[in-house]
Motif scaffolding. Structure first.
Motif, PDB file in Angstrom:
ATOM      1  N   PHE A 233      39.224 -12.547 -38.749  1.00 47.73           N
ATOM      2  CA  PHE A 233      38.118 -13.493 -38.608  1.00 47.73           C
ATOM      3  C   PHE A 233      38.058 -14.081 -37.200  1.00 47.73           C
ATOM      4  O   PHE A 233      36.969 -14.387 -36.697  1.00 47.73           O
ATOM      5  N   SER A 234      39.206 -14.226 -36.559  1.00 41.40           N
ATOM      6  CA  SER A 234      39.212 -14.714 -35.176  1.00 41.40           C
ATOM      7  C   SER A 234      38.539 -13.698 -34.254  1.00 41.40           C
ATOM      8  O   SER A 234      37.738 -14.064 -33.377  1.00 41.40           O
ATOM      9  N   LEU A 235      38.850 -12.413 -34.439  1.00 43.80           N
ATOM     10  CA  LEU A 235      38.238 -11.363 -33.620  1.00 43.80           C
ATOM     11  C   LEU A 235      36.737 -11.284 -33.861  1.00 43.80           C
ATOM     12  O   LEU A 235      35.955 -11.079 -32.921  1.00 43.80           O
ATOM     13  N   PHE A 236      36.316 -11.458 -35.104  1.00 37.07           N
ATOM     14  CA  PHE A 236      34.879 -11.437 -35.397  1.00 37.07           C
ATOM     15  C   PHE A 236      34.172 -12.633 -34.785  1.00 37.07           C
ATOM     16  O   PHE A 236      33.018 -12.534 -34.354  1.00 37.07           O
ATOM     17  N   GLY A 237      34.851 -13.784 -34.746  1.00 43.60           N
ATOM     18  CA  GLY A 237      34.263 -14.949 -34.088  1.00 43.60           C
ATOM     19  C   GLY A 237      34.038 -14.685 -32.612  1.00 43.60           C
ATOM     20  O   GLY A 237      32.961 -14.992 -32.066  1.00 43.60           O
ATOM     21  N   CYS A 238      35.039 -14.101 -31.950  1.00 47.16           N
ATOM     22  CA  CYS A 238      34.899 -13.753 -30.526  1.00 47.16           C
ATOM     23  C   CYS A 238      33.798 -12.716 -30.328  1.00 47.16           C
ATOM     24  O   CYS A 238      33.000 -12.799 -29.381  1.00 47.16           O
ATOM     25  N   PHE A 239      33.753 -11.723 -31.216  1.00 44.50           N
ATOM     26  CA  PHE A 239      32.743 -10.662 -31.152  1.00 44.50           C
ATOM     27  C   PHE A 239      31.328 -11.236 -31.241  1.00 44.50           C
ATOM     28  O   PHE A 239      30.444 -10.907 -30.441  1.00 44.50           O
ATOM     29  N   TYR A 240      31.120 -12.132 -32.193  1.00 48.37           N
ATOM     30  CA  TYR A 240      29.785 -12.717 -32.382  1.00 48.37           C
ATOM     31  C   TYR A 240      29.364 -13.520 -31.152  1.00 48.37           C
ATOM     32  O   TYR A 240      28.213 -13.404 -30.687  1.00 48.37           O
ATOM     33  N   LEU A 241      30.283 -14.306 -30.602  1.00 47.33           N
ATOM     34  CA  LEU A 241      29.956 -15.110 -29.429  1.00 47.33           C
ATOM     35  C   LEU A 241      29.697 -14.234 -28.196  1.00 47.33           C
ATOM     36  O   LEU A 241      28.835 -14.545 -27.373  1.00 47.33           O
ATOM     37  N   LEU A 242      30.432 -13.124 -28.087  1.00 48.60           N
ATOM     38  CA  LEU A 242      30.189 -12.195 -26.979  1.00 48.60           C
ATOM     39  C   LEU A 242      28.806 -11.551 -27.100  1.00 48.60           C
ATOM     40  O   LEU A 242      28.102 -11.363 -26.101  1.00 48.60           O
ATOM     41  N   MET A 243      28.428 -11.216 -28.331  1.00 44.49           N
ATOM     42  CA  MET A 243      27.111 -10.598 -28.549  1.00 44.49           C
ATOM     43  C   MET A 243      25.985 -11.585 -28.250  1.00 44.49           C
ATOM     44  O   MET A 243      24.894 -11.181 -27.827  1.00 44.49           O
TER      45      MET A 243
END
Length: 464
Positions: free
Chosen positions: A40-50
């Motif tokens: 979930f931490s990686l997905f949070g970073c992924f969403y913010l990068l997108m």
């Protein structure tokens, strides 16, 4: 605050690198709590990068490659299938047909036909080692390449397999971007696939070969959009020869060649019936024939009297024996228990493919499906219908809905890629045991978001 905003992308990339490194080299799949936190931490970073518009396309490409290279020297920690990949590849290298024998037979007879046979069998597990291989020829070619470069080192084979998958993802990025440009969609959409932590971990990290299949498929769809249907047929045939999933999509190409919709006097699209022109009939028959021939030709080197029976039995096991992370099937199973008192998988496993075929026929003839965007949308729903009724849905299966959704207005596969990790809770139990509450939560979230998107799209169409 301004500092954080200015360097947000640098912070997000740095955090992601640390998390991916820990995921690749220190995580065990039984550590479910840590797994969930990292995921979930990686997905949070992924969403913010997108959502960060300051990062250029080329920088996103570089970031995507860097994240993958972190896994280059890691042993897959969420899947053991790669041991079977290496086994099959080394069998071919030794001149043996991988479709004709079981790993367990060799081990039981203390016959070790390849290097590290005992280690590979132990790694793949008794379940995998007791069934015939079900990987199509082009997938076997990838395994053979790994054996060719590293015939005596499991670690070396893992690195070669991983490089093939990374190259396939780069190919998807290249042709996916070109196709998005052609159909007037934002090119950044491709990063919903390429930068997705699920794709990076399950494909690059755990060595599942969906990217190779999807490379040929997206390349083929790009050529189809260019009206180069002959080359498209060859590429889609190659895609099927990596993984069988694109077979589901074949009926959906019918309308691409045989137009069944036209415009009435008010310029509205409506059903006009079939227009069987000889040229179009020749094209569609040739299109399907080429796809079939490609697969026959690729299977020829492995041809034997028992190939078909061994392969079909292996594929059939997924419908009649295995159960994992299913959705509606588990409901059907409980109804069977209620009325019959035992597991009806043998019957249900035969009925659900029939339901999928009927749904495919409905989409083929009654859903407007004459543009690339419409094709991708129809493919997305046909595949998800199949998965929602299947007895087995391994996490890596979701890679195909993700890439299809990139070319549509639907984003529920992205949500699925986030919550699919709940299925790994089964591996935190010893012995392995699914918690159906976690499975239910996964599908309630996915299907709820799907319904939300359908209602939202319908509302916009009717009222805006």
């Amino acid at each position: 605050m301004s500092f954080l905003k200015k360097y947000q992308h640098v912070i997000l990339i740095s955090i992601s690198i640390v998390l991916y490194f820990f995921f690749a080299y220190f995580l065990e799949r039984t550590q479910f709590n840590i797994l969930i936190f990292l995921w979930f931490s990686l997905f949070g970073c992924f969403y913010l990068l997108m959502k960060n518009n300051e990062i250029s396309f080329s920088n996103l490409v570089g970031i995507s490659i860097i994240f993958r290279l972190i896994f280059l020297f890691a042993t897959p920690n969420l899947s053991q299938d790669f041991y079977r990949f290496i086994w099959d590849g080394r069998m071919i290298l030794e001149g043996l047909n991988p479709y004709l024998s079981l790993p367990e037979t060799f081990i039981q007879q203390h016959n070790y036909p390849i290097a590290e046979a005992a280690e590979l069998y132990s790694g793949m597990g008794e379940l995998n080692g007791s069934h015939y291989t079900n990987y199509p020829p082009l997938n076997q070619l990838c395994f053979f390449i790994a054996a060719l470069f590293s015939s005596k080192s499991i670690f070396g084979s893992v690195v070669v397999l991983r490089l093939i998958i990374i190259l396939a993802d780069i190919g998807i990025l290249f042709f996916g971007k070109k196709l998005l440009e052609k159909i007037n969609l934002p090119v950044k959409n491709i990063f919903w696939y390429v930068l997705n932590p699920f794709i990076i971990i399950e494909m690059t990290g755990n060595l599942h070969f969906e990217p190779v299949m999807l490379f040929f498929f997206i390349f083929g769809m790009y050529k189809l959009h260019q009206k180069k249907w002959l080359l498209a047929a060859i590429l889609i045939g190659c895609s099927i020869s990596v993984k069988l999933i694109p077979l589901l999509f074949l009926p959906l190409f019918f309308q691409w060649f045989i137009k069944i919709y036209g415009k009435d006097k008010t310029n509205n699209i409506k059903w006009i019936g079939f227009k069987f022109k000889s040229k179009k009939m020749f094209q569609i028959v040739s299109f399907y024939t080429i796809i079939i021939l490609v697969n026959i030709i690729l299977f020829l080197p492995f041809l034997s009297s028992t190939l078909i029976s061994n392969y079909s039995n292996s594929v059939g096991l997924w419908f009649g024996k295995f159960e994992f992370n299913a959705s509606f099937y588990y409901i059907f199973r409980e109804i069977g228990y209620l009325f019959r008192g035992y597991n009806e998988i043998a019957i249900i496993g035969k009925i659900t493919p029939i339901l999928t075929i009927l749904f495919l026929l409905f989409l083929t003839f009654f859903k407007k499906n004459i543009s690339i965007k419409q094709l991708f949308t129809t493919m997305l729903f046909s595949l998800c219908f199949y998965y929602f009724t299947s007895t087995t849905v391994h996490p890596w299966y979701v890679a195909t809905p993700i890439i299809l959704s990139v070319f549509t207005k639907y984003k529920f596969p992205m949500v699925w890629s986030l919550v699919i990790i709940l299925s790994y809770q089964a591996y935190s139990n010893n012995p392995w045991q699914e918690n159906l509450w976690f499975v239910a939560l996964e599908y309630i979230i996915v299907i709820s978001f799907l319904v939300y998107e359908i209602i939202k799209k319908t509302f916009r169409k009717n009222y805006i």
